[in-house]
Design a protein around this motif. Structure first.
Motif, PDB file in Angstrom:
ATOM      1  N   LEU A 105      -6.153   4.370  -4.045  1.00  0.00           N
ATOM      2  CA  LEU A 105      -7.586   4.601  -4.223  1.00  0.00           C
ATOM      3  C   LEU A 105      -7.900   6.082  -4.399  1.00  0.00           C
ATOM      4  O   LEU A 105      -8.803   6.450  -5.136  1.00  0.00           O
ATOM      5  CB  LEU A 105      -8.364   4.051  -3.026  1.00  0.00           C
ATOM      6  CG  LEU A 105      -8.244   2.547  -2.794  1.00  0.00           C
ATOM      7  CD1 LEU A 105      -8.940   2.160  -1.497  1.00  0.00           C
ATOM      8  CD2 LEU A 105      -8.807   1.778  -3.971  1.00  0.00           C
TER       9      LEU A 105
ATOM     10  N   THR B 130      -6.369  -1.531   4.193  1.00  0.00           N
ATOM     11  CA  THR B 130      -6.400  -0.159   3.698  1.00  0.00           C
ATOM     12  C   THR B 130      -5.408   0.642   4.536  1.00  0.00           C
ATOM     13  O   THR B 130      -5.151   0.318   5.700  1.00  0.00           O
ATOM     14  CB  THR B 130      -7.802   0.481   3.802  1.00  0.00           C
ATOM     15  OG1 THR B 130      -8.253   0.420   5.161  1.00  0.00           O
ATOM     16  CG2 THR B 130      -8.790  -0.228   2.884  1.00  0.00           C
ATOM     17  N   SER B 131      -4.858   1.672   3.924  1.00  0.00           N
ATOM     18  CA  SER B 131      -3.877   2.500   4.603  1.00  0.00           C
ATOM     19  C   SER B 131      -4.047   3.949   4.195  1.00  0.00           C
ATOM     20  O   SER B 131      -4.188   4.255   3.015  1.00  0.00           O
ATOM     21  CB  SER B 131      -2.463   2.041   4.241  1.00  0.00           C
ATOM     22  OG  SER B 131      -1.495   2.872   4.856  1.00  0.00           O
TER      23      SER B 131
ATOM     24  N   GLU C 146      -4.030  -6.110  -1.198  1.00  0.00           N
ATOM     25  CA  GLU C 146      -4.636  -7.437  -1.085  1.00  0.00           C
ATOM     26  C   GLU C 146      -3.532  -8.474  -1.144  1.00  0.00           C
ATOM     27  O   GLU C 146      -2.597  -8.348  -1.932  1.00  0.00           O
ATOM     28  CB  GLU C 146      -5.621  -7.660  -2.229  1.00  0.00           C
ATOM     29  CG  GLU C 146      -6.787  -6.689  -2.201  1.00  0.00           C
ATOM     30  CD  GLU C 146      -7.634  -6.767  -3.457  1.00  0.00           C
ATOM     31  OE1 GLU C 146      -8.842  -7.013  -3.328  1.00  0.00           O
ATOM     32  OE2 GLU C 146      -7.062  -6.589  -4.556  1.00  0.00           O
TER      33      GLU C 146
ATOM     34  N   ALA D 213       0.834  -1.210   0.000  1.00  0.00           N
ATOM     35  CA  ALA D 213       0.000   0.000   0.000  1.00  0.00           C
ATOM     36  C   ALA D 213       0.866   1.257   0.000  1.00  0.00           C
ATOM     37  O   ALA D 213       0.641   2.188  -0.774  1.00  0.00           O
ATOM     38  CB  ALA D 213      -0.941  -0.007   1.211  1.00  0.00           C
TER      39      ALA D 213
ATOM     40  N   GLY E  91      -0.682  -3.750  -4.018  1.00  0.00           N
ATOM     41  CA  GLY E  91      -1.152  -2.474  -3.503  1.00  0.00           C
ATOM     42  C   GLY E  91      -1.593  -1.558  -4.618  1.00  0.00           C
ATOM     43  O   GLY E  91      -1.020  -1.584  -5.714  1.00  0.00           O
TER      44      GLY E  91
ATOM     45  N   GLN F 281      -5.078   0.666  -0.874  1.00  0.00           N
ATOM     46  CA  GLN F 281      -5.471  -0.653  -0.396  1.00  0.00           C
ATOM     47  C   GLN F 281      -4.411  -1.657  -0.833  1.00  0.00           C
ATOM     48  O   GLN F 281      -3.639  -1.386  -1.753  1.00  0.00           O
ATOM     49  CB  GLN F 281      -6.830  -1.081  -0.936  1.00  0.00           C
ATOM     50  CG  GLN F 281      -6.844  -1.422  -2.403  1.00  0.00           C
ATOM     51  CD  GLN F 281      -8.164  -2.036  -2.839  1.00  0.00           C
ATOM     52  OE1 GLN F 281      -9.076  -2.232  -2.048  1.00  0.00           O
ATOM     53  NE2 GLN F 281      -8.258  -2.347  -4.111  1.00  0.00           N
TER      54      GLN F 281
ATOM     55  N   HIS G 286      -6.772  -8.482   3.458  1.00  0.00           N
ATOM     56  CA  HIS G 286      -7.041  -7.196   2.801  1.00  0.00           C
ATOM     57  C   HIS G 286      -6.704  -6.092   3.785  1.00  0.00           C
ATOM     58  O   HIS G 286      -6.925  -6.228   4.987  1.00  0.00           O
ATOM     59  CB  HIS G 286      -8.522  -7.107   2.404  1.00  0.00           C
ATOM     60  CG  HIS G 286      -8.864  -5.811   1.752  1.00  0.00           C
ATOM     61  ND1 HIS G 286      -9.307  -4.720   2.465  1.00  0.00           N
ATOM     62  CD2 HIS G 286      -8.819  -5.431   0.462  1.00  0.00           C
ATOM     63  CE1 HIS G 286      -9.527  -3.722   1.629  1.00  0.00           C
ATOM     64  NE2 HIS G 286      -9.236  -4.119   0.410  1.00  0.00           N
TER      65      HIS G 286
END
Length: 165
Positions: free
Chosen positions: A128, A153-154, A140, A87, A125, A138, A151
């Motif tokens: 978004l 998010t950052s 995965e 990410a 990564g 994000q 998963h």
């Protein structure tokens, strides 16, 4: 039965001093090509940057026993490190020269266990949203059959990097 592992790394100041001197994408491409050394944490855990493009970064790891927690599966901190790296580097890949970033948070969901039998895993990564002061990314984590393992998010803070002296 005792086991051991040996690893080497290069001086992290070399890469740290290069941050902000070129675009984030060019910086990461220099790490990928070996023109700049990778981070010591990658050598410590045994993961590699496999691919970087504008807005995305992919890291890979072949899980081993050295990554295990006491219950016989890969420790959640290894998941978190891979996802944070993917990410964060996705965010770095969109930054112009003179800009840096740092992670503000990492929100993670573990979906499947990882063991040595899982085989190679990939953390993918992607950015978004990017603003002037923050970016949202994000990541995965997938196994070789493209099953989602975790998963994240950052949120990242963006800031100017002082010019090299």
């Amino acid at each position: 039965m005792s086991r051991s592992r040996t690893f080497e790394w290069q001086d992290p100041r070399v890469s740290a001093d290069a941050v902000g001197q070129q675009s984030g994408l060019d910086f990461l491409r220099s790490v990928l090509s070996g023109r700049l050394p990778g981070p010591p944490i990658a050598a410590t855990l045994g993961f590699t940057l496999e691919q970087v493009e504008f807005g995305s970064a992919v890291f890979a790891l072949e899980p081993g026993e050295e990554h295990y927690n006491p219950i016989g599966s890969v420790h959640g901190g290894v998941y978190a490190t891979l996802l944070d790296s993917a990410a964060g580097c996705a965010v770095q890949s969109v930054l112009p020269a003179g800009m840096g970033y740092t992670s503000l948070d990492l929100n993670l969901k573990f979906l499947r266990p990882i063991t040595v039998d899982t085989g190679k895993v990939r953390a993918v990564g992607s950015v978004l949203n990017q603003g002037r002061r923050t970016a949202l990314a994000q990541a995965e984590l997938f196994d070789s059959d493209d099953r989602l393992l975790a998963h994240a998010t950052s949120s990242c803070m963006l800031f100017p990097v002082p010019a090299a002296q």
